[in-house]
Scaffold this motif. Structure first.
Motif, PDB file in Angstrom:
ATOM      1  N   MET A  77       0.831  -1.213   0.000  1.00 30.97           N
ATOM      2  CA  MET A  77       0.000   0.000   0.000  1.00 30.97           C
ATOM      3  C   MET A  77       0.862   1.258   0.000  1.00 30.97           C
ATOM      4  O   MET A  77       0.392   2.341  -0.350  1.00 30.97           O
ATOM      5  CB  MET A  77      -0.908   0.028   1.227  1.00 30.97           C
ATOM      6  N   THR A  78       2.125   1.122   0.438  1.00 29.66           N
ATOM      7  CA  THR A  78       2.968   2.317   0.482  1.00 29.66           C
ATOM      8  C   THR A  78       4.103   2.274  -0.554  1.00 29.66           C
ATOM      9  O   THR A  78       4.558   3.310  -1.002  1.00 29.66           O
ATOM     10  CB  THR A  78       3.584   2.504   1.885  1.00 29.66           C
ATOM     11  N   ASP A  79       4.568   1.096  -0.906  1.00 26.37           N
ATOM     12  CA  ASP A  79       5.657   1.000  -1.878  1.00 26.37           C
ATOM     13  C   ASP A  79       5.546  -0.341  -2.607  1.00 26.37           C
ATOM     14  O   ASP A  79       6.056  -1.357  -2.126  1.00 26.37           O
ATOM     15  CB  ASP A  79       7.005   1.118  -1.149  1.00 26.37           C
ATOM     16  N   GLY A  86       4.199   3.980 -13.723  1.00 25.96           N
ATOM     17  CA  GLY A  86       3.155   4.779 -13.065  1.00 25.96           C
ATOM     18  C   GLY A  86       2.496   4.085 -11.892  1.00 25.96           C
ATOM     19  O   GLY A  86       1.571   4.629 -11.288  1.00 25.96           O
ATOM     20  N   VAL A  87       2.932   2.869 -11.569  1.00 26.98           N
ATOM     21  CA  VAL A  87       2.348   2.154 -10.423  1.00 26.98           C
ATOM     22  C   VAL A  87       3.348   2.203  -9.272  1.00 26.98           C
ATOM     23  O   VAL A  87       4.328   1.477  -9.245  1.00 26.98           O
ATOM     24  CB  VAL A  87       2.023   0.683 -10.785  1.00 26.98           C
ATOM     25  N   ARG A  88       3.136   3.113  -8.347  1.00 27.63           N
ATOM     26  CA  ARG A  88       4.059   3.256  -7.223  1.00 27.63           C
ATOM     27  C   ARG A  88       3.537   2.552  -5.979  1.00 27.63           C
ATOM     28  O   ARG A  88       4.292   2.010  -5.191  1.00 27.63           O
ATOM     29  CB  ARG A  88       4.295   4.737  -6.929  1.00 27.63           C
ATOM     30  N   PRO A 122       6.648  -1.468  -5.948  1.00 28.17           N
ATOM     31  CA  PRO A 122       7.826  -2.100  -6.552  1.00 28.17           C
ATOM     32  C   PRO A 122       8.867  -2.487  -5.507  1.00 28.17           C
ATOM     33  O   PRO A 122       9.523  -3.527  -5.628  1.00 28.17           O
ATOM     34  CB  PRO A 122       8.383  -1.009  -7.477  1.00 28.17           C
ATOM     35  N   GLU A 159      -4.173   1.294   8.475  1.00 21.64           N
ATOM     36  CA  GLU A 159      -2.952   0.964   9.213  1.00 21.64           C
ATOM     37  C   GLU A 159      -2.948   1.634  10.583  1.00 21.64           C
ATOM     38  O   GLU A 159      -2.486   1.096  11.568  1.00 21.64           O
ATOM     39  CB  GLU A 159      -1.733   1.470   8.455  1.00 21.64           C
ATOM     40  N   MET A 179      12.465   4.654  -7.587  1.00 28.28           N
ATOM     41  CA  MET A 179      11.068   4.410  -8.056  1.00 28.28           C
ATOM     42  C   MET A 179      10.097   5.146  -7.158  1.00 28.28           C
ATOM     43  O   MET A 179       9.605   4.615  -6.167  1.00 28.28           O
ATOM     44  CB  MET A 179      10.806   2.891  -8.045  1.00 28.28           C
ATOM     45  N   MET A 237       4.560  -1.785 -15.305  1.00 28.06           N
ATOM     46  CA  MET A 237       4.587  -1.202 -13.965  1.00 28.06           C
ATOM     47  C   MET A 237       4.772   0.317 -13.977  1.00 28.06           C
ATOM     48  O   MET A 237       4.839   0.927 -12.912  1.00 28.06           O
ATOM     49  CB  MET A 237       5.723  -1.835 -13.150  1.00 28.06           C
ATOM     50  N   GLN A 281       9.724   7.419  -1.514  1.00 27.03           N
ATOM     51  CA  GLN A 281       9.661   6.395  -0.477  1.00 27.03           C
ATOM     52  C   GLN A 281       8.756   6.911   0.643  1.00 27.03           C
ATOM     53  O   GLN A 281       8.759   8.105   0.956  1.00 27.03           O
ATOM     54  CB  GLN A 281      11.065   6.144   0.087  1.00 27.03           C
ATOM     55  N   PRO A 282       7.954   6.043   1.254  1.00 24.10           N
ATOM     56  CA  PRO A 282       7.112   6.507   2.341  1.00 24.10           C
ATOM     57  C   PRO A 282       7.965   6.944   3.517  1.00 24.10           C
ATOM     58  O   PRO A 282       9.017   6.362   3.768  1.00 24.10           O
ATOM     59  CB  PRO A 282       6.296   5.265   2.701  1.00 24.10           C
TER      60      PRO A 282
END
Lengths: 292, 282, 259
Positions: free
Chosen positions: A142-144, A166-168, A146, C2, B1, A164, B4-5
């Motif tokens: 849900m947060t990262d 545009g899918v972060r 790839p 969460e 990529m 993939m 990062q959160p």
């Protein structure tokens, strides 16, 4: 009248091996001798089709194959029919599984369909493979995405795949379609609904528990059991590789029809036997677990 | 990529990362392994020395702290979460710990079957089967290589493992599941009795749902046009209403009750209020 | 979700407070009423039946690992073991989770000690069968037939294997009690077991068995929690009627990520 009652009383003593043989017959024969049956799609099934149709073009759909060999009978048609429709609609999808055998079983289905529709791995579909530690992995996706998936089932870094782009995070995908033969469905409701368009498919026994989530809008489409697969096949005019309008869902509906009729027949004669026993005055032996 | 959160660093997390949880190599790695084993044995020895009451107090404290850790993580907003940085490392630690527990399972199985084998008698053959299966899976599982899709040649060990795992285990798994079909039918025949009005009503509803789910049942009312005012009486529509209205209400009722029950029980376990109940009356 | 939203931050501590307040009330000696459940009342009778027949008892804790549902089942193992150990009757506990073996061992040992039957405790009655669902089910069925068990207890999390086990329990003539909070398996247990404990009743088992103030207080606290939720539901309905579904303030407050 007496002889009829005595006959009915005897019906209470049918040996369980006879019942097993009848069951086998009812389930096996229609698999070999297909019955010309039609399914009427229900609103839950129609809703799933509408949800897919309304997705923006090119948006990635994620299919979670959380099922194993034990529930293949129901879950494979539920996976096949939706994958087939996505391929026909030129919608890219990714397979992922939180059940050990699920990724491989889902891949087998996708390979067959890809050959039928001339789709290419990496461009039209992808397999992220089996992921252990489901709750933590899903939260991390849900947060990262790839960073969590890292590599596909063949060991190729997913970041390199055009699919993939545009899918972060999982929130960037068009729809998440879970097919499950286990209790994992609740986890998706808990962690994903609200942020992601969620649709689910489950074995028939789990169906009644899913309807509250459909009504509340937390899931946008639901296929329940083999019947759900058959309805979706009927609705999307599924054709097998030979062009026959029959998927595994519809094919197996004959077995399920006869199976249901057999259960109803046995419930009726079981109760008639008890009624007849009372009429002739025979004291019925206590049977543990009798309900009603 | 992508971005990062942002993860908030936990208290002392940087210190731990730099001094304790950092990759080691060579002599330092082996020294760390040795120190871990010694520390583990030391903890075990201390636990063995403790009396029952002290052990119970320790359990109470550990349970409370573990519950507090996850409560803090859940309730604190992400910006102020003091434990957020530890959730992932702790998760990994617990995974490793649960991995070791399989050893407990193996010890248990080996003891039960080893003793039976030593004793001999009628059941010994089952224990022989266990040891053969266990060793076969272990040896060929370790020697087997991953099989690529469409591969035509595989090594002997891989072939045996494929037969044992996919050919035998998966098939037996599916077979046991398929047995349910037979059990459902026999249970329906033996146990489904209509003794009361409610049971009669339940039977009618069950029949309607069963018929509405299969084409053979749907065909019974297929003569009513789908757009007709009486289409509500088509069997699939009755079934749909039963599942989406009364069933949904009942499912929600059970869900609420179970969730509240689970919540209260979690609270009792967290605060160790449940613990005394096991043997208090003795 | 969460992290808790504002609604969870306010409601969960409030509901926890309701439970704790009722526990305090019960501790102060306030008489609290809780209804009896036939399934729980029958536990003693079912164990007694196995004792009379001279057969062991089988206690399956289902597919759960170290979780709240299974921990409740482990509490009941203690109670059942005490009842059985008085008459030197074995309680066999097959498990899918190796991690639970020491916990169950401790519970069973203490139960034996408590009734002065320490010598009857046998650690090998706690058996790890497999962590795979149907391998576990096949193992349990094998145990039932080999040991000719007199009573079966199914307490915990169950899935499709429930019917396989309970039907075989019927076949060996065992008296059976099933308890699970999972509604999917309730129909199967209802059809095959002599007594069934459903949904939230499952979490009330230890309270009803021990009648301890702490536990009965917690149970009454649960009722207040449900009452609060009921009030919220009615309020939500009224607000929907007045404000419409979209503008409903309560729905906005409760939804994931809301408020």
């Amino acid at each position: 009248m007496d002889s009829l009652l005595r006959f009915l009383v005897r019906l209470r003593q049918i040996d369980r091996r006879v019942i097993a043989a009848l069951t086998l017959l009812c389930l096996a024969v229609p698999l070999k001798v297909p019955l010309p049956l039609k399914m009427v799609p229900l609103p839950a099934t129609k809703k799933l089709k509408t949800t897919i149709d309304e997705l923006p073009p090119g948006k990635l759909v994620v299919i979670t194959c959380d099922w194993e060999a034990g529930t293949k009978g129901e879950c494979e048609p539920l996976t096949t029919t939706v994958m087939d429709y996505l391929m026909r609609q030129n919608r890219p999808f990714a397979i992922v599984s939180f059940a050990q055998q699920g990724a491989k079983l889902g891949q087998q289905v996708a390979f067959k369909l890809a050959a039928k529709h001339q789709k290419e791995y990496g461009r039209d579909w992808i397999n992220w493979g089996y992921k252990p530690n489901y709750d933590k992995t899903l939260l991390a996706m849900m947060t990262d995405l790839p960073g969590t998936i890292k590599e596909d089932i063949n060991g190729t870094p997913v970041a390199q795949l055009t699919l993939m782009q545009g899918v972060r995070t999982l929130k960037d995908v068009g729809m998440l379609y879970n097919v499950a033969g286990s209790g994992l469905l609740d986890m998706y409701i808990q962690f994903c609904s609200g942020d992601i368009t969620l649709a689910q498919a489950c074995t028939a026994v789990m169906g009644p528990e899913r309807y509250p989530y459909l009504q509340s809008g937390q899931i946008k489409g639901l296929l329940v059991g083999l019947g759900g697969a058959a309805q979706f096949e009927q609705l999307t005019e599924f054709k097998d590789e030979f062009g026959n309008p029959r998927g595994k869902g519809l094919q197996r509906m004959g077995s399920q029809s006869l199976g249901h009729l057999l259960v109803m027949f046995l419930i009726v004669i079981g109760n008639l036997a008890v009624w007849a026993e009372k009429r002739v005055g025979a004291a019925p032996p206590p049977v543990a677990g009798e309900e009603g | 990529m992508g971005d990062q959160p942002q993860v908030v660093t936990g208290l002392f997390q940087t210190w731990f990362s730099e001094h304790l949880f950092c990759p080691l190599t060579g002599v330092w790695f082996w020294l760390a392994v040795l120190a871990s084993i010694l520390a583990f044995c030391g903890v075990l020895a201390v636990l063995q020395k403790l009396n029952s009451a002290a052990r119970r107090r320790l359990t109470v404290v550990c349970t409370f702290l573990a519950g507090l850790f996850y409560s803090l993580d859940f309730f604190c907003p992400e910006r102020w979460d003091p434990v957020q940085g530890y959730v992932q490392p702790l998760g990994n630690f617990l995974l490793v710990l649960s991995g070791f527990s399989i050893g407990l399972g193996i010890i248990n199985l080996v003891m039960v079957h080893g003793r039976r084998l030593a004793r001999g008698g009628g059941g010994a053959i089952n224990s022989v089967a266990f040891f053969l299966g266990f060793l076969g899976m272990l040896v060929f599982g370790l020697l087997a290589q991953p099989v690529e899709d469409g591969a035509t040649r595989v090594s002997f060990a891989t072939g045996v493992f494929e037969v044992l795992f996919r050919g035998l285990l998966n098939s037996l798994d599916a077979t046991t599941f398929a047995l349910l079909g037979f059990f459902i039918v026999t249970a329906a025949y033996r146990a489904f009795r209509i003794r009361t009005v409610e049971a009669g009503l339940m039977t009618v509803v069950a029949f309607l749902v069963m018929l509405g789910q299969v084409p053979a049942g749907q065909a019974l009312t297929a003569w009513i046009p789908e757009d007709h005012a009486l289409a509500l009486l088509r069997i699939e529509n009755i079934q749909n209403w039963l599942l989406t209205v009364p069933n949904t209400a009942a499912a929600r009722g059970i869900l609420f009750g179970s969730a509240v029950g689970g919540f209260a029980l979690s609270l009792r376990v967290w605060l160790s209020l449940e613990q005394g109940s096991y043997f208090r009356e003795m | 979700m969460e992290t808790a939203n504002a609604a969870a931050r306010i409601l969960l501590p409030l509901l926890a407070l309701l439970v704790i307040l009722n526990i305090q009330r019960a501790k102060r000696g306030r008489e609290l009423f809780i209804r009896r459940l036939p399934g729980i009342d029958a536990i003693e009778e079912v164990v007694g039946r196995a004792v009379e027949l001279g057969r062991p008892v089988l206690f399956s804790i289902g597919l759960g690992g170290v979780d709240i549902t299974t921990l409740q089942a482990v509490s009941v193992i203690g109670h059942v073991t005490q009842l059985a150990a008085r008459f030197r009757t074995r309680v066999i506990v097959p498990t899918v989770s190796a991690m639970l073996i020491p916990v169950i061992e401790e519970v069973q040992r203490e139960a034996h000690v408590a009734v002065g039957a320490e010598e009857a405790f046998n650690a090998q009655d706690i058996r790890f069968l497999s962590d795979a669902q149907f391998a576990y089910a096949a193992g349990v069925v094998g145990l039932m037939h080999r040991e000719q068990v007199g009573a079966n207890f199914f307490f915990g999390t169950f899935a499709a294997e429930s019917l396989v086990m309970a039907e075989n329990g019927q076949a060996v003539g065992a008296v059976q009690i099933a308890a699970t909070p999972d509604s999917n398996q309730i129909p199967f247990f209802l059809a095959t077991c002599d007594y069934t404990i459903l949904g939230e009743e499952y979490y009330a088992t230890t309270a009803l068995l021990s009648r301890e103030p702490v536990l009965t207080g917690s149970l009454v606290g649960q009722d207040y929690v449900k009452l609060t939720l009921l009030v919220l539901i009615v309020l939500g309905l009224l607000l929907t009627l007045v404000q419409g579904e979209e503008a409903n303030l309560l729905a906005q407050f409760l939804k994931p990520g809301g408020a």
